[in-house]
Design a protein around this motif. Structure first.
Motif, PDB file in Angstrom:
ATOM      1  N   VAL A   1       1.814  -9.154  -8.131  1.00 28.44           N
ATOM      2  CA  VAL A   1       2.740  -8.567  -8.969  1.00 28.44           C
ATOM      3  C   VAL A   1       1.872  -7.910 -10.156  1.00 28.44           C
ATOM      4  N   LYS A   2       2.342  -6.775 -10.900  1.00 28.76           N
ATOM      5  CA  LYS A   2       1.523  -6.330 -11.876  1.00 28.76           C
ATOM      6  C   LYS A   2       0.214  -5.769 -11.512  1.00 28.76           C
ATOM      7  N   MET A   3      -0.389  -6.143 -10.450  1.00 25.66           N
ATOM      8  CA  MET A   3      -1.689  -5.796 -10.140  1.00 25.66           C
ATOM      9  C   MET A   3      -1.814  -4.542  -9.236  1.00 25.66           C
ATOM     10  N   LYS A   4      -2.911  -3.746  -9.633  1.00 30.98           N
ATOM     11  CA  LYS A   4      -2.760  -2.399  -8.816  1.00 30.98           C
ATOM     12  C   LYS A   4      -4.254  -1.925  -8.678  1.00 30.98           C
ATOM     13  N   GLU A   5      -4.595  -1.400  -7.554  1.00 28.95           N
ATOM     14  CA  GLU A   5      -6.308  -0.767  -7.428  1.00 28.95           C
ATOM     15  C   GLU A   5      -6.032   0.528  -7.032  1.00 28.95           C
ATOM     16  N   LYS A   6      -6.707   1.499  -7.481  1.00 28.80           N
ATOM     17  CA  LYS A   6      -6.873   2.724  -6.977  1.00 28.80           C
ATOM     18  C   LYS A   6      -7.619   3.125  -5.621  1.00 28.80           C
ATOM     19  N   GLY A   7      -6.920   3.761  -4.682  1.00 26.29           N
ATOM     20  CA  GLY A   7      -7.357   4.155  -3.532  1.00 26.29           C
ATOM     21  C   GLY A   7      -8.179   5.301  -3.566  1.00 26.29           C
ATOM     22  N   ASP A   8      -8.124   6.341  -2.522  1.00 27.88           N
ATOM     23  CA  ASP A   8      -8.977   7.320  -2.413  1.00 27.88           C
ATOM     24  C   ASP A   8      -8.831   8.306  -3.284  1.00 27.88           C
ATOM     25  N   ILE A   9      -7.187   8.425  -3.420  1.00 27.11           N
ATOM     26  CA  ILE A   9      -6.657   9.734  -4.118  1.00 27.11           C
ATOM     27  C   ILE A   9      -5.685   9.603  -4.846  1.00 27.11           C
TER      28      ILE A   9
ATOM     29  N   PHE B   1       0.908  -1.195   0.056  1.00 32.80           N
ATOM     30  CA  PHE B   1       0.158   0.021   0.070  1.00 32.80           C
ATOM     31  C   PHE B   1       1.038   1.319  -0.005  1.00 32.80           C
ATOM     32  N   TRP B   2       0.356   2.251  -0.633  1.00 28.04           N
ATOM     33  CA  TRP B   2       0.971   3.760  -0.540  1.00 28.04           C
ATOM     34  C   TRP B   2      -0.227   4.322   0.144  1.00 28.04           C
ATOM     35  N   TYR B   3       0.317   5.329   1.429  1.00 26.03           N
ATOM     36  CA  TYR B   3      -0.575   5.946   1.893  1.00 26.03           C
ATOM     37  C   TYR B   3      -0.119   7.523   1.821  1.00 26.03           C
ATOM     38  N   ARG B   4      -0.827   8.479   1.909  1.00 27.70           N
ATOM     39  CA  ARG B   4      -0.457   9.951   2.197  1.00 27.70           C
ATOM     40  C   ARG B   4      -1.101  10.429   3.502  1.00 27.70           C
ATOM     41  N   GLN B   5      -0.002  11.042   4.368  1.00 26.45           N
ATOM     42  CA  GLN B   5      -0.531  11.482   5.398  1.00 26.45           C
ATOM     43  C   GLN B   5      -0.315  12.802   5.838  1.00 26.45           C
ATOM     44  N   ASP B   6      -1.390  13.692   6.036  1.00 26.15           N
ATOM     45  CA  ASP B   6      -1.430  15.166   6.039  1.00 26.15           C
ATOM     46  C   ASP B   6      -2.039  15.439   7.476  1.00 26.15           C
ATOM     47  N   PRO B   7      -1.713  16.462   8.087  1.00 28.68           N
ATOM     48  CA  PRO B   7      -2.156  17.001   9.711  1.00 28.68           C
ATOM     49  C   PRO B   7      -3.721  17.102   9.544  1.00 28.68           C
ATOM     50  N   GLY B   8      -4.289  16.433  10.050  1.00 29.72           N
ATOM     51  CA  GLY B   8      -5.801  16.586  10.281  1.00 29.72           C
ATOM     52  C   GLY B   8      -6.643  15.717   9.359  1.00 29.72           C
ATOM     53  N   LEU B   9      -5.907  15.259   8.607  1.00 30.84           N
ATOM     54  CA  LEU B   9      -6.717  14.269   7.383  1.00 30.84           C
ATOM     55  C   LEU B   9      -6.275  12.788   7.466  1.00 30.84           C
ATOM     56  N   GLY B  10      -5.455  12.516   8.585  1.00 28.87           N
ATOM     57  CA  GLY B  10      -5.091  11.078   8.724  1.00 28.87           C
ATOM     58  C   GLY B  10      -4.374  10.501   7.489  1.00 28.87           C
TER      59      GLY B  10
ATOM     60  N   ARG C   1      -4.588   8.774   4.172  1.00 28.98           N
ATOM     61  CA  ARG C   1      -5.564   8.566   2.878  1.00 28.98           C
ATOM     62  C   ARG C   1      -4.715   7.571   1.918  1.00 28.98           C
ATOM     63  N   LEU C   2      -5.340   6.506   1.178  1.00 30.37           N
ATOM     64  CA  LEU C   2      -4.787   5.571   0.372  1.00 30.37           C
ATOM     65  C   LEU C   2      -4.773   6.054  -1.128  1.00 30.37           C
ATOM     66  N   ILE C   3      -3.677   5.831  -1.630  1.00 33.51           N
ATOM     67  CA  ILE C   3      -3.083   6.367  -2.873  1.00 33.51           C
ATOM     68  C   ILE C   3      -3.525   5.267  -3.817  1.00 33.51           C
TER      69      ILE C   3
END
Lengths: 111, 117
Positions: free
Chosen positions: B52-60, B33-42, B44-46
């Motif tokens: 292998v070679k499989m990917k799914e979009k997250g929230d952002i 997984f790749w997440y992004r963390q910003d103050p006050g926003l907790g 968020r899954l990218i």
């Protein structure tokens, strides 16, 4: 929609006093719940989890959490806080292969 | 112990540059997984990947892409960095839900703090 809420942005407690960090949930199906801790400039670390069974779950570093189905809560507790417990705490719920995280609560333990 | 290693702890890039963030795990986890963390926003899954070679979009997912050519490695790519992508990026891994090895936990790297000027 699956969600977890942490109603307090910040919790301050004096060293040696008991601490509570609150989490409430709104999930369908099994309410599996987790707590993670993040120390400054670090990644998140697993603290404890509730899956089934005993409503009082014990975890790392002397932390415990109480699952309360009637109040849909999973509050994190410690009987005696340490300055080193100061960190950001996240409540989380697994959803599919992913997790839903609360916004985090910053705990400050004052010497 | 499970180890999730992120290639860079701190990066400073300029607007428009291409940015690669790499993550390697050593526990043979299917999920990454790749997440992004910003103050006050907790957190968020990218993007996440369950194979292998499989990917799914997250929230952002907008403004990001990912690559998973090997099971142990999951890369996050910013094709043209922008100032609003200044953030802390967290990589995590876990066993596949339903696997007998799945404990429900996510294992996180130390994070990569990206500043885009």
């Amino acid at each position: 929609a699956q969600s977890v809420a942490q109603p307090e942005d910040q919790v301050n407690v004096a060293e040696g006093n008991p601490l509570t960090v609150k989490c409430t949930y709104s999930v369908s199906g099994n309410p599996y719940l987790f707590w993670y801790v993040q120390y400054p400039n670090r990644g998140l670390q697993f603290l404890l989890k509730y899956i089934t069974g005993d409503n009082l779950v014990k975890g790392s570093y002397g932390f415990e959490a109480e699952f309360n189905k009637s109040q849909t809560s999973f509050h994190l507790k410690k009987p005696s806080a340490l300055v080193s417990d100061s960190a950001l705490y996240f409540c989380a719920h697994p959803y599919g292969q992913n997790f839903v995280f609360g916004p985090g609560t910053r705990l400050s333990v004052l010497p | 112990d499970v180890k999730v290693t992120q290639s860079s702890r701190y990066l400073v890039k300029r607007t428009g540059e291409k940015v690669f963030l790499e993550c390697v795990q050593d526990m043979d986890h299917e999920n990454m997984f790749w997440y992004r963390q910003d103050p006050g926003l907790g957190l968020r899954l990218i993007y996440f990947s369950y194979d292998v070679k499989m990917k799914e979009k997250g929230d952002i997912p907008e403004g990001y892409s990912v690559s998973r050519e090997k099971k142990e490695r999951f890369s996050l790519i910013l094709e043209s960095a922008s100032t609003n992508q200044t953030s802390m990026y967290l990589c995590a891994s876990s066993f596949l839900l339903g696997s007998s090895l799945h404990t429900g936990e996510l294992f996180f790297g130390e994070g990569s703090r990206l500043t885009v000027l």
